[in-house]
Motif scaffolding. Structure first.
Motif, PDB file in Angstrom:
ATOM      1  N   ARG A 249       8.529  31.159  50.056  1.00 27.67           N
ATOM      2  CA  ARG A 249       9.815  30.665  49.571  1.00 27.67           C
ATOM      3  C   ARG A 249       9.669  29.193  49.212  1.00 27.67           C
ATOM      4  O   ARG A 249       8.785  28.495  49.733  1.00 27.67           O
ATOM      5  CB  ARG A 249      10.918  30.863  50.610  1.00 27.67           C
ATOM      6  N   VAL A 250      10.540  28.728  48.361  1.00 27.58           N
ATOM      7  CA  VAL A 250      10.518  27.326  47.957  1.00 27.58           C
ATOM      8  C   VAL A 250      11.251  26.470  48.971  1.00 27.58           C
ATOM      9  O   VAL A 250      10.729  25.481  49.478  1.00 27.58           O
ATOM     10  CB  VAL A 250      11.140  27.141  46.555  1.00 27.58           C
ATOM     11  N   PHE A 251      12.484  26.855  49.289  1.00 28.59           N
ATOM     12  CA  PHE A 251      13.317  26.103  50.216  1.00 28.59           C
ATOM     13  C   PHE A 251      13.357  26.852  51.543  1.00 28.59           C
ATOM     14  O   PHE A 251      13.853  27.986  51.606  1.00 28.59           O
ATOM     15  CB  PHE A 251      14.735  25.939  49.667  1.00 28.59           C
ATOM     16  N   GLY A 252      12.851  26.251  52.615  1.00 25.61           N
ATOM     17  CA  GLY A 252      12.823  26.950  53.894  1.00 25.61           C
ATOM     18  C   GLY A 252      12.633  26.002  55.059  1.00 25.61           C
ATOM     19  O   GLY A 252      12.652  24.775  54.907  1.00 25.61           O
ATOM     20  N   TYR A 253      12.421  26.606  56.237  1.00 21.44           N
ATOM     21  CA  TYR A 253      12.218  25.815  57.446  1.00 21.44           C
ATOM     22  C   TYR A 253      11.669  26.730  58.539  1.00 21.44           C
ATOM     23  O   TYR A 253      12.155  27.857  58.676  1.00 21.44           O
ATOM     24  CB  TYR A 253      13.544  25.196  57.911  1.00 21.44           C
ATOM     25  N   PRO A 254      10.665  26.319  59.298  1.00 24.29           N
ATOM     26  CA  PRO A 254       9.954  25.037  59.222  1.00 24.29           C
ATOM     27  C   PRO A 254       8.627  25.110  58.472  1.00 24.29           C
ATOM     28  O   PRO A 254       7.987  24.091  58.262  1.00 24.29           O
ATOM     29  CB  PRO A 254       9.708  24.723  60.696  1.00 24.29           C
ATOM     30  N   SER A 255       8.176  26.322  58.084  1.00 25.25           N
ATOM     31  CA  SER A 255       6.864  26.460  57.451  1.00 25.25           C
ATOM     32  C   SER A 255       6.892  27.577  56.411  1.00 25.25           C
ATOM     33  O   SER A 255       7.939  28.172  56.144  1.00 25.25           O
ATOM     34  CB  SER A 255       5.807  26.755  58.525  1.00 25.25           C
ATOM     35  N   ARG A 256       5.724  27.857  55.792  1.00 23.72           N
ATOM     36  CA  ARG A 256       5.590  28.891  54.754  1.00 23.72           C
ATOM     37  C   ARG A 256       6.556  28.644  53.596  1.00 23.72           C
ATOM     38  O   ARG A 256       7.063  29.573  52.979  1.00 23.72           O
ATOM     39  CB  ARG A 256       5.786  30.282  55.340  1.00 23.72           C
ATOM     40  N   CYS A 257       6.816  27.367  53.327  1.00 20.70           N
ATOM     41  CA  CYS A 257       7.731  26.987  52.254  1.00 20.70           C
ATOM     42  C   CYS A 257       7.169  25.762  51.540  1.00 20.70           C
ATOM     43  O   CYS A 257       6.253  25.104  52.037  1.00 20.70           O
ATOM     44  CB  CYS A 257       9.130  26.709  52.803  1.00 20.70           C
ATOM     45  N   ILE A 258       7.744  25.450  50.396  1.00 22.70           N
ATOM     46  CA  ILE A 258       7.306  24.284  49.634  1.00 22.70           C
ATOM     47  C   ILE A 258       7.965  23.018  50.159  1.00 22.70           C
ATOM     48  O   ILE A 258       7.318  21.994  50.341  1.00 22.70           O
ATOM     49  CB  ILE A 258       7.625  24.465  48.132  1.00 22.70           C
ATOM     50  N   VAL A 281       1.366  22.905  50.596  1.00 26.93           N
ATOM     51  CA  VAL A 281       1.773  22.113  49.435  1.00 26.93           C
ATOM     52  C   VAL A 281       2.753  21.059  49.943  1.00 26.93           C
ATOM     53  O   VAL A 281       3.692  21.386  50.667  1.00 26.93           O
ATOM     54  CB  VAL A 281       2.441  22.988  48.353  1.00 26.93           C
ATOM     55  N   ARG A 282       2.535  19.807  49.552  1.00 32.63           N
ATOM     56  CA  ARG A 282       3.305  18.710  50.153  1.00 32.63           C
ATOM     57  C   ARG A 282       4.112  17.934  49.121  1.00 32.63           C
ATOM     58  O   ARG A 282       3.705  17.811  47.957  1.00 32.63           O
ATOM     59  CB  ARG A 282       2.349  17.742  50.855  1.00 32.63           C
ATOM     60  N   LEU A 283       5.255  17.401  49.573  1.00 25.33           N
ATOM     61  CA  LEU A 283       5.979  16.425  48.766  1.00 25.33           C
ATOM     62  C   LEU A 283       5.367  15.034  48.922  1.00 25.33           C
ATOM     63  O   LEU A 283       5.370  14.233  47.984  1.00 25.33           O
ATOM     64  CB  LEU A 283       7.449  16.359  49.189  1.00 25.33           C
ATOM     65  N   SER A 284       4.896  14.718  50.131  1.00 27.03           N
ATOM     66  CA  SER A 284       4.343  13.395  50.382  1.00 27.03           C
ATOM     67  C   SER A 284       3.039  13.205  49.629  1.00 27.03           C
ATOM     68  O   SER A 284       2.283  14.153  49.403  1.00 27.03           O
ATOM     69  CB  SER A 284       4.131  13.186  51.882  1.00 27.03           C
ATOM     70  N   MET A 285       2.776  11.949  49.248  1.00 26.59           N
ATOM     71  CA  MET A 285       1.656  11.641  48.356  1.00 26.59           C
ATOM     72  C   MET A 285       0.807  10.504  48.926  1.00 26.59           C
ATOM     73  O   MET A 285       0.880   9.358  48.468  1.00 26.59           O
ATOM     74  CB  MET A 285       2.187  11.274  46.973  1.00 26.59           C
ATOM     75  N   PRO A 286      -0.016  10.796  49.938  1.00 26.94           N
ATOM     76  CA  PRO A 286      -0.860   9.733  50.499  1.00 26.94           C
ATOM     77  C   PRO A 286      -1.768   9.116  49.439  1.00 26.94           C
ATOM     78  O   PRO A 286      -2.260   9.810  48.551  1.00 26.94           O
ATOM     79  CB  PRO A 286      -1.698  10.479  51.548  1.00 26.94           C
ATOM     80  N   GLY A 287      -1.955   7.827  49.544  1.00 26.74           N
ATOM     81  CA  GLY A 287      -2.834   7.127  48.621  1.00 26.74           C
ATOM     82  C   GLY A 287      -2.156   6.643  47.359  1.00 26.74           C
ATOM     83  O   GLY A 287      -2.628   5.688  46.726  1.00 26.74           O
ATOM     84  N   HIS A 288      -1.048   7.272  46.992  1.00 27.04           N
ATOM     85  CA  HIS A 288      -0.342   6.872  45.771  1.00 27.04           C
ATOM     86  C   HIS A 288       0.646   5.731  46.036  1.00 27.04           C
ATOM     87  O   HIS A 288       1.327   5.288  45.112  1.00 27.04           O
ATOM     88  CB  HIS A 288       0.399   8.068  45.180  1.00 27.04           C
TER      89      HIS A 288
END
Length: 599
Positions: A249-258, A281-288
């Motif tokens: 799923r795209v929108f979910g909680y707490p895991s197996r989601c985007i 798959v993460r929203l956060s972008m380390p290094g950027h």
């Protein structure tokens, strides 16, 4: 400063003028607002300067599921704020409404409600002057003291002279301009002996992302549009993860989601969207984000735009691209931005979640060991100069990323359970400047900062800074020489805790006495360290728990010989002598008698 999209900057409305005040605060983040309120309530005139068009930092820009573990840890300015949020929902919808229940005692407020409450709190203080859309450009410094700050807004300049300055910004911009020592990046393990630190130091920062506010309510839903610069090829790789057993799923909680659509929902069926910890798959972008802390307006704007393009673009692809499996895409199409949130900025949060930037190297550097158990004790390390406490832990969403943005893996992630912990006053105080306090870019290591970077704790640190600033002015002392007992007393009177006590909360008739006693060390040594470090109470849901075990004062408990001897030794150390103390029948009687005799 946090940078808004360039289209959000307006021609300055400030008139070129010099203001003279007691306290000048840069950054109307929750910590900066709390500092302003405390300083004003302590009798100081305050100029609060915010570089953007919206006060409140992330508390009004999407971070609505507040980070804390137990309600018993919420005191002082954040408790007042959350109570006002709850009161808003009670007044608007009724005491038994779904909205009041969904507000989770006011800690889950809609962004627009959080903003309204902070605006009301500031307006109620005539001593506070608020200036928005004014960016710091320079400081005047004489004899190790800041005398004046200059701010730019459009073509106008505002100069503020003050006796004490407080840096409430997430980035530590005022602190850096003052020539105060700071650190950006992670320290190596040998610097402070922290087991959670990397073997060698580096320039890595905790990753950033946006905290969107979304809804699946068709009556309040705005479609998620493609961001400027969107390219389909940047997101095709996510298709490899949309398979059974990976992400369903795209929108979910707490895991197996985007994205983490944190539950339960906020009032009026809204959701705080966040990065999925340890997700595929993460929203956060380390290094950027490495250029953000010391970047100029253009650099920060570019980083803002890059994060917006990726965070929004990923969701747009999943909802609209024909290659996305129908079983995943169809439910996602029920989601969108909230029509009544962030109306000035296209329903997108105006601020990026800057989890970490500069960190001051002050009189006390807060490190990993400062929030760990005292030897053999249920409680954390004792700080008798504590000015606040927190209940969370060393939490980091990652500082590096191996492989492609979609499909790689974050490094530097940590979620370290610890008992409720104190923060000493020295973490707010610069070594080089006699009239500067820094409650947000607080003095700490990377690992230590990961336990302090939560809005309730930042608000308490801001509250302590505001009272300390007023006290320094009233006693004509530099900020590092204020009376700790007087400062702590003001904080306790202002319902702010300096140590976690599970069963004596603000409003209790013995709150001040128990806080004084516990901060002096009277509550250490009463309960052993649990089998599992950082043991928490019964889980309520998600990251929220009942009161931390082993942290109650138990005021009605009869005095036993061990506790009496322990406490009599402490009163002798504190210079408190009274014939009443050995006769006290209960813990509460003893603490109350000792408090009445304290100097």
């Amino acid at each position: 400063m946090r940078i808004l999209p360039l289209t959000l900057f307006f021609v300055a409305s400030l008139q070129a003028a010099d203001l003279q005040t007691d306290v000048c605060i840069y950054g109307a983040t929750p910590g900066g607002v709390a500092a302003a309120l405390a300083a004003a309530r302590s009798g100081s005139d305050v100029v609060l300067v915010e570089p953007t068009a919206r006060i409140g930092g992330l508390l009004t820009s999407g971070l609505s599921h507040t980070d804390f573990h137990s309600f018993e840890s919420l005191t002082g300015s954040f408790l007042e704020f959350s109570q006002r949020v709850k009161a808003h929902y009670v007044k608007t919808y009724g005491a038994d409404s779904d909205q009041v229940k969904a507000s989770f005692e006011g800690t889950f407020g809609e962004p627009k409600v959080n903003l309204l409450v902070l605006q009301q709190l500031l307006k109620e203080q005539p001593r506070i002057t608020l200036r928005e859309k004014a960016v710091l450009v320079s400081l005047d410094i004489e004899d190790a003291a800041i005398t004046q700050a200059s701010f730019k807004s459009g073509d106008e300049t505002l100069k503020v002279k003050a006796k004490v300055f407080i840096d409430g910004s997430y980035e530590g911009d005022l602190m850096a301009n003052a020539g105060v020592k700071y650190h950006v990046g992670r320290e190596g393990r040998d610097v402070y002996g922290e087991s959670l630190a990397p073997e060698k130091g580096d320039s890595e920062l905790q990753a950033y992302n946006f905290r969107f506010c979304a809804t699946d309510d068709a009556n309040n839903r705005v479609p998620i549009a493609a961001p400027k610069g969107y390219r389909r090829e940047d997101f095709v790789a996510v298709l490899d993860f949309l398979k059974p057993g990976k992400i369903d799923r795209v929108f979910g909680y707490p895991s197996r989601c985007i994205v983490k659509a944190q539950t339960p929902a906020l009032p009026n069926r809204k959701y705080d969207l966040n990065d999925v910890s340890r997700g595929l798959v993460r929203l956060s972008m380390p290094g950027h984000n490495l250029g953000w802390p010391e970047g100029d307006e253009a650099v920060r704007q570019a980083i803002f735009d890059e994060h917006l393009r990726y965070n929004v673009g990923l969701l747009y692809f999943l909802i609209n691209d024909k290659a996305v499996p129908e079983a995943i895409q169809q439910p996602a199409r029920e989601w969108g931005w909230c029509k009544d949130e962030f109306t000035e900025t296209g329903h997108l949060p105006p601020q990026l979640y800057v989890r970490e930037a500069r960190r001051m190297i002050g009189q006390h550097v807060y490190v990993q060991q400062d929030s760990e158990h005292a030897p053999g004790d249920a409680r954390a390390k004792l700080f008798t100069d504590s000015i606040t406490m927190g209940d969370y832990g060393n939490n980091c969403h990652g500082t590096s990323h191996e492989g492609p943005q979609i499909g790689g893996k974050h490094g530097g992630e940590m979620y370290n359970p610890v008992p409720p912990y104190q923060v000493p006053y020295g973490a707010l105080v610069a070594k080089e400047c006699t009239n500067l306090l820094v409650p947000v870019a607080v003095s700490s290591s990377h690992v230590g900062f990961c336990a302090l970077r939560l809005e309730p704790i930042w608000m308490s640190l801001g509250q302590a800074s505001g009272h300390a600033a007023a006290l320094a002015i009233q006693t004509s002392k530099p900020v590092h020489e204020v009376s700790m007992s007087t400062l702590q007393s003001r904080l306790h009177q202002d319902k702010s805790a300096t140590i976690y006590v599970a069963d004596v909360l603000p409003g209790h008739p013995l709150f001040e006495a128990v806080q004084w006693w516990g901060t002096a060390g009277g509550l250490h040594g009463l309960n052993p360290m649990p089998e599992k470090p950082g043991q928490r109470g019964k889980n309520l849901h998600g990251q929220y728990f009942e009161a931390n075990p082993g942290h109650a004062a138990e005021l009605s408990k009869p005095m036993d010989a061990y506790t009496r001897d322990l406490w009599l030794a402490l009163t002798a150390k504190l210079g408190i002598l009274s014939n009443e103390l050995p006769k006290a029948p209960t813990r509460g009687d003893f603490i109350q008698a000792a408090f009445s005799k304290k100097q």
